[in-house]
Design a protein around this motif. Structure first.
Motif, PDB file in Angstrom:
ATOM      1  N   MET A  10      32.335 -42.908  25.980  1.00  0.00           N
ATOM      2  CA  MET A  10      31.259 -42.044  25.479  1.00  0.00           C
ATOM      3  C   MET A  10      30.770 -41.151  26.604  1.00  0.00           C
ATOM      4  SD  MET A  10      27.686 -43.128  23.673  1.00  0.00           S
ATOM      5  CE  MET A  10      28.541 -44.149  22.481  1.00  0.00           C
ATOM      6  N   LYS A  11      30.624 -39.871  26.345  1.00  0.00           N
ATOM      7  CA  LYS A  11      30.145 -38.940  27.344  1.00  0.00           C
ATOM      8  C   LYS A  11      28.704 -39.258  27.721  1.00  0.00           C
ATOM      9  CE  LYS A  11      33.087 -35.149  25.728  1.00  0.00           C
ATOM     10  NZ  LYS A  11      33.108 -33.764  25.190  1.00  0.00           N
ATOM     11  N   HIS A  12      28.370 -38.942  28.981  1.00  0.00           N
ATOM     12  CA  HIS A  12      27.020 -39.233  29.458  1.00  0.00           C
ATOM     13  C   HIS A  12      25.965 -38.518  28.619  1.00  0.00           C
ATOM     14  CE1 HIS A  12      28.891 -40.204  33.617  1.00  0.00           C
ATOM     15  NE2 HIS A  12      28.777 -41.288  32.871  1.00  0.00           N
ATOM     16  N   ARG A  13      26.252 -37.294  28.212  1.00  0.00           N
ATOM     17  CA  ARG A  13      25.296 -36.533  27.400  1.00  0.00           C
ATOM     18  C   ARG A  13      25.059 -37.223  26.068  1.00  0.00           C
ATOM     19  NH1 ARG A  13      26.117 -32.765  23.428  1.00  0.00           N
ATOM     20  NH2 ARG A  13      24.430 -31.271  23.043  1.00  0.00           N
ATOM     21  N   GLN A  14      26.119 -37.722  25.462  1.00  0.00           N
ATOM     22  CA  GLN A  14      25.982 -38.403  24.179  1.00  0.00           C
ATOM     23  C   GLN A  14      25.231 -39.713  24.345  1.00  0.00           C
ATOM     24  OE1 GLN A  14      29.843 -38.852  22.423  1.00  0.00           O
ATOM     25  NE2 GLN A  14      30.103 -36.665  22.020  1.00  0.00           N
ATOM     26  N   LEU A  15      25.540 -40.438  25.428  1.00  0.00           N
ATOM     27  CA  LEU A  15      24.861 -41.717  25.659  1.00  0.00           C
ATOM     28  C   LEU A  15      23.366 -41.497  25.893  1.00  0.00           C
ATOM     29  CD1 LEU A  15      25.263 -44.749  25.944  1.00  0.00           C
ATOM     30  CD2 LEU A  15      25.616 -44.413  28.393  1.00  0.00           C
ATOM     31  N   LEU A  16      23.038 -40.464  26.670  1.00  0.00           N
ATOM     32  CA  LEU A  16      21.631 -40.146  26.911  1.00  0.00           C
ATOM     33  C   LEU A  16      20.925 -39.805  25.609  1.00  0.00           C
ATOM     34  CD1 LEU A  16      19.231 -39.525  28.756  1.00  0.00           C
ATOM     35  CD2 LEU A  16      20.153 -37.210  29.050  1.00  0.00           C
ATOM     36  N   PHE A  17      21.593 -39.007  24.758  1.00  0.00           N
ATOM     37  CA  PHE A  17      20.988 -38.644  23.483  1.00  0.00           C
ATOM     38  C   PHE A  17      20.751 -39.878  22.619  1.00  0.00           C
ATOM     39  CE2 PHE A  17      21.734 -37.832  18.958  1.00  0.00           C
ATOM     40  CZ  PHE A  17      20.627 -37.058  18.681  1.00  0.00           C
ATOM     41  N   ARG A  18      21.707 -40.796  22.630  1.00  0.00           N
ATOM     42  CA  ARG A  18      21.558 -41.999  21.811  1.00  0.00           C
ATOM     43  C   ARG A  18      20.356 -42.828  22.259  1.00  0.00           C
ATOM     44  NH1 ARG A  18      25.742 -43.262  18.410  1.00  0.00           N
ATOM     45  NH2 ARG A  18      27.637 -41.997  18.611  1.00  0.00           N
ATOM     46  N   TYR A  19      20.155 -42.951  23.557  1.00  0.00           N
ATOM     47  CA  TYR A  19      19.011 -43.719  24.037  1.00  0.00           C
ATOM     48  C   TYR A  19      17.695 -42.988  23.783  1.00  0.00           C
ATOM     49  CZ  TYR A  19      21.557 -47.603  26.108  1.00  0.00           C
ATOM     50  OH  TYR A  19      22.319 -48.731  26.275  1.00  0.00           O
ATOM     51  N   LEU A  20      17.717 -41.674  23.854  1.00  0.00           N
ATOM     52  CA  LEU A  20      16.523 -40.910  23.498  1.00  0.00           C
ATOM     53  C   LEU A  20      16.191 -41.083  22.021  1.00  0.00           C
ATOM     54  CD1 LEU A  20      17.097 -37.575  25.473  1.00  0.00           C
ATOM     55  CD2 LEU A  20      15.425 -39.367  25.967  1.00  0.00           C
ATOM     56  N   LEU A  21      17.242 -41.119  21.196  1.00  0.00           N
ATOM     57  CA  LEU A  21      17.040 -41.334  19.767  1.00  0.00           C
ATOM     58  C   LEU A  21      16.461 -42.722  19.517  1.00  0.00           C
ATOM     59  CD1 LEU A  21      17.603 -39.684  17.159  1.00  0.00           C
ATOM     60  CD2 LEU A  21      19.754 -40.952  16.939  1.00  0.00           C
ATOM     61  N   LEU A  22      16.949 -43.715  20.258  1.00  0.00           N
ATOM     62  CA  LEU A  22      16.426 -45.073  20.144  1.00  0.00           C
ATOM     63  C   LEU A  22      14.955 -45.111  20.541  1.00  0.00           C
ATOM     64  CD1 LEU A  22      16.707 -48.160  19.811  1.00  0.00           C
ATOM     65  CD2 LEU A  22      17.507 -48.241  22.179  1.00  0.00           C
ATOM     66  N   CYS A  23      14.605 -44.475  21.663  1.00  0.00           N
ATOM     67  CA  CYS A  23      13.219 -44.479  22.121  1.00  0.00           C
ATOM     68  C   CYS A  23      12.298 -43.781  21.121  1.00  0.00           C
ATOM     69  CB  CYS A  23      13.124 -43.794  23.484  1.00  0.00           C
ATOM     70  SG  CYS A  23      13.859 -44.749  24.826  1.00  0.00           S
ATOM     71  N   ALA A  24      12.778 -42.678  20.554  1.00  0.00           N
ATOM     72  CA  ALA A  24      11.991 -41.986  19.531  1.00  0.00           C
ATOM     73  C   ALA A  24      11.761 -42.897  18.333  1.00  0.00           C
ATOM     74  CB  ALA A  24      12.703 -40.704  19.095  1.00  0.00           C
ATOM     75  N   GLY A  25      12.801 -43.626  17.951  1.00  0.00           N
ATOM     76  CA  GLY A  25      12.671 -44.561  16.837  1.00  0.00           C
ATOM     77  C   GLY A  25      11.664 -45.659  17.123  1.00  0.00           C
ATOM     78  N   LEU A  26      11.647 -46.161  18.369  1.00  0.00           N
ATOM     79  CA  LEU A  26      10.702 -47.213  18.736  1.00  0.00           C
ATOM     80  C   LEU A  26       9.264 -46.707  18.668  1.00  0.00           C
ATOM     81  CD1 LEU A  26      12.536 -48.854  21.781  1.00  0.00           C
ATOM     82  CD2 LEU A  26      12.417 -49.703  19.431  1.00  0.00           C
ATOM     83  N   VAL A  27       9.046 -45.476  19.131  1.00  0.00           N
ATOM     84  CA  VAL A  27       7.698 -44.896  19.068  1.00  0.00           C
ATOM     85  C   VAL A  27       7.243 -44.765  17.617  1.00  0.00           C
ATOM     86  CG1 VAL A  27       6.331 -42.827  19.518  1.00  0.00           C
ATOM     87  CG2 VAL A  27       7.937 -43.649  21.243  1.00  0.00           C
ATOM     88  N   ILE A  28       8.128 -44.248  16.764  1.00  0.00           N
ATOM     89  CA  ILE A  28       7.779 -44.056  15.356  1.00  0.00           C
ATOM     90  C   ILE A  28       7.523 -45.393  14.678  1.00  0.00           C
ATOM     91  CG2 ILE A  28       8.614 -43.197  13.124  1.00  0.00           C
ATOM     92  CD1 ILE A  28      10.246 -41.123  14.726  1.00  0.00           C
ATOM     93  N   MET A  29       8.368 -46.376  14.956  1.00  0.00           N
ATOM     94  CA  MET A  29       8.180 -47.706  14.369  1.00  0.00           C
ATOM     95  C   MET A  29       6.874 -48.331  14.829  1.00  0.00           C
ATOM     96  SD  MET A  29      11.740 -49.846  14.109  1.00  0.00           S
ATOM     97  CE  MET A  29      12.471 -49.289  15.635  1.00  0.00           C
ATOM     98  N   ALA A  30       6.544 -48.170  16.105  1.00  0.00           N
ATOM     99  CA  ALA A  30       5.310 -48.747  16.632  1.00  0.00           C
ATOM    100  C   ALA A  30       4.087 -48.194  15.897  1.00  0.00           C
ATOM    101  CB  ALA A  30       5.199 -48.464  18.133  1.00  0.00           C
ATOM    102  N   PHE A  31       4.076 -46.897  15.652  1.00  0.00           N
ATOM    103  CA  PHE A  31       2.958 -46.311  14.903  1.00  0.00           C
ATOM    104  C   PHE A  31       2.983 -46.765  13.448  1.00  0.00           C
ATOM    105  CE2 PHE A  31       2.363 -43.639  18.566  1.00  0.00           C
ATOM    106  CZ  PHE A  31       1.002 -43.366  18.540  1.00  0.00           C
ATOM    107  N   GLY A  32       4.175 -46.977  12.904  1.00  0.00           N
ATOM    108  CA  GLY A  32       4.268 -47.505  11.550  1.00  0.00           C
ATOM    109  C   GLY A  32       3.655 -48.891  11.442  1.00  0.00           C
ATOM    110  N   VAL A  33       3.961 -49.738  12.425  1.00  0.00           N
ATOM    111  CA  VAL A  33       3.371 -51.084  12.453  1.00  0.00           C
ATOM    112  C   VAL A  33       1.850 -50.988  12.597  1.00  0.00           C
ATOM    113  CG1 VAL A  33       3.205 -53.222  13.800  1.00  0.00           C
ATOM    114  CG2 VAL A  33       5.444 -52.197  13.354  1.00  0.00           C
ATOM    115  N   ALA A  34       1.398 -50.091  13.455  1.00  0.00           N
ATOM    116  CA  ALA A  34      -0.044 -49.934  13.678  1.00  0.00           C
ATOM    117  C   ALA A  34      -0.763 -49.500  12.408  1.00  0.00           C
ATOM    118  CB  ALA A  34      -0.280 -48.920  14.801  1.00  0.00           C
ATOM    119  N   PHE A  35      -0.216 -48.537  11.686  1.00  0.00           N
ATOM    120  CA  PHE A  35      -0.842 -48.099  10.436  1.00  0.00           C
ATOM    121  C   PHE A  35      -0.836 -49.217   9.397  1.00  0.00           C
ATOM    122  CE2 PHE A  35      -0.280 -43.651  11.927  1.00  0.00           C
ATOM    123  CZ  PHE A  35      -1.549 -43.180  11.632  1.00  0.00           C
ATOM    124  N   SER A  36       0.221 -50.000   9.370  1.00  0.00           N
ATOM    125  CA  SER A  36       0.280 -51.127   8.433  1.00  0.00           C
ATOM    126  C   SER A  36      -0.811 -52.142   8.734  1.00  0.00           C
ATOM    127  CB  SER A  36       1.658 -51.799   8.510  1.00  0.00           C
ATOM    128  OG  SER A  36       2.670 -50.923   8.090  1.00  0.00           O
TER     129      SER A  36
END
Length: 215
Positions: free
Chosen positions: A1-27
């Protein structure tokens, strides 16, 4: 996997964690019950000095250790990334609760609006995490470990896992609090709808982002 793709995947994961955390908080702020995976940390936070985020970290670390015990040599080293992911998600959950700490529903309808917003955010976050494709969260990792060890189908095992967490939460809250906490009609709604939201968001949003970034 290219470094650019790997970086994007981890950024996508981090974005997902932030969104999920706020989802849990609102719940949690909706006070109609949290999602099954968050029900146990929420109850533990009521029974101990731990915050919801810290209780989430404790639960996730426990699940990771159980995965290692079950899989042993079959445990993939990359899944050790579940440890920092668990820490990050726990801290993000506490941060999200701090940010929206003054958000409260004034009516039952308002509670449902907050609950639905939480479900939507958790579903979107899950879709980001799944499409990132780098590491699973501890809950999903535990289900996969059980499936691999005992040759069980994922859907039924996932339902059994969620029901187990909810059952433990119900027992702890009734025994030590004398009331039902963290598990209500919102928990049922989350169990039914989060997966559907995640699937739709994966089809309409995340896949488009992924395709554009991987061209």
């Amino acid at each position: 996997m290219k470094h650019r793709q790997l970086l994007f995947r981890y950024l996508l994961l981090c974005a997902g964690l932030v969104i999920m955390a706020f989802g849990v908080a609102f719940s949690i702020q909706a006070e109609l019950g949290t999602s099954p995976i968050s029900s146990l940390p929420y109850v533990l936070s009521l029974l101990t000095p731990l915050t919801v985020g810290t209780a989430t970290i404790v639960m996730h670390v426990t699940l990771i250790l159980l995965q290692i015990l079950l899989l042993r040599s079959r445990f993939q080293p990359v899944q050790l990334m579940q440890f920092p992911v668990a820490l990050l998600f726990g801290y993000l959950t506490d941060f999200a609760l701090w940010v929206i700490g003054n958000v409260h529903a004034e009516s039952y309808l308002g509670s449902w609006l907050l609950c639905l917003l939480g479900i939507l955010l958790v579903g979107i976050g899950v879709s980001f995490e799944v499409n990132a494709g780098v590491v699973t969260l501890a809950g999903e990792g535990m289900v996969l470990a059980v499936c691999q060890t005992f040759h069980l189908p994922f859907p039924k095992t996932k339902i059994g896992f969620d029901c187990t967490l909810v059952g433990i939460s119900v027992i702890l809250s009734l025994v030590f609090l004398g009331r039902l906490a963290g598990v209500r009609e919102g928990t049922v709604a989350a169990a039914l709808c989060v997966g559907l939201v995640a699937k739709q968001m994966g089809n309409w949003i995340v896949e488009r982002i992924t395709i554009r970034c991987f061209r």
